[in-house]
Design an enzyme around this catalytic site. Sequence first.
Site, short mmCIF file in Angstrom:
data_model
loop_
_atom_site.label_atom_id
_atom_site.label_comp_id
_atom_site.label_asym_id
_atom_site.label_seq_id
_atom_site.Cartn_x
_atom_site.Cartn_y
_atom_site.Cartn_z
N TYR A 56 38.92 38.78 38.89
CA TYR A 56 39.12 38.45 40.31
C TYR A 56 40.21 39.33 40.90
O TYR A 56 40.06 39.90 41.98
CB TYR A 56 39.47 36.98 40.43
CG TYR A 56 39.52 36.46 41.85
CD1 TYR A 56 38.36 36.20 42.56
CD2 TYR A 56 40.74 36.21 42.48
CE1 TYR A 56 38.39 35.71 43.85
CE2 TYR A 56 40.80 35.72 43.77
CZ TYR A 56 39.62 35.47 44.46
OH TYR A 56 39.67 35.00 45.76
N SER A 71 42.48 38.74 48.78
CA SER A 71 43.22 37.60 48.25
C SER A 71 44.66 38.04 48.00
O SER A 71 44.93 39.23 47.80
CB SER A 71 42.59 37.13 46.93
OG SER A 71 43.42 36.20 46.26
#
Length: 277
Positions: free
Chosen positions: A146, A133
């Site tokens: 995350y 990401s």
Amino acid sequence: MTGNVAIVTGGGTGIGAASAAALRSQGWDVVICGRRSDVLTQVAGATGAHAVTADVASATDMETLVAETVERFGSLNGVVLNAGIVRPGGAGELSTEDWDAMVSTNLTGPFFLVRAALPHLIKSAGAIVGVASAAALRATAGIAGYDATKAGLAMLMQSVAVDYGPLGIRANAVCPGWTRTEMADMEMGEFAGQIGVNREEAYGLATAFVPSRRPATSAEVANAIAWLLSSQASYVNAATIPVDGGLIAVEPGAIAFDPRVSIGTSAAEPLGTVLRS
């Protein structure tokens, strides 16, 4: 037909489903896995992929997935580590349960699959792509777990490349920015409700300072993944590639100078950045 075989985790939705479609269009045999058999069945019907219900957080499931893939298709040439979850919270607010869930799915699961797949990938001189990401490259507020697990996934790919590159393995990571997926749509819907706009307007605000001025489609990220698995990327190894429309190139301190931004100086418009329409 290429004769190549790939496993795609999280293959029932979003980037995983798009990756299955992209690889199938290039002649790959594809095995998609996930925990929801209903969405996997839909993607399998649409793409011709083979669906297996499996939990990436289970070492046994990943070992069985690899064994069944090789038994069915005879080899394994590529792995797409796409399955991932996000739980909101900074390091001081995250529950142990939410932290453990993200570590299990986003980092330990990919390790389980890589470990099970490596003997077969070594035989085929195969490739691995981890779907990390933009949050692996730049910390995003409020999602500490995350951020950390996606950064860990990118580093896992580099470690695999360093350790097994001499045996013919390539391992790379892609780092998508905002991408139109089911999960992103849900997040944008929540954001839209908080600020009183519709979802499209929320996407517009979230990508207002992205040079491409829009979110990606799942297919655009999937095309990058398929390229990394292909022989066209034969000398790309240990790379961490942003697929973010230029997001991480933007210097935050320069945003205040953007002509679309005004600086409030009154009680009705507090000091801060406000996007002009």
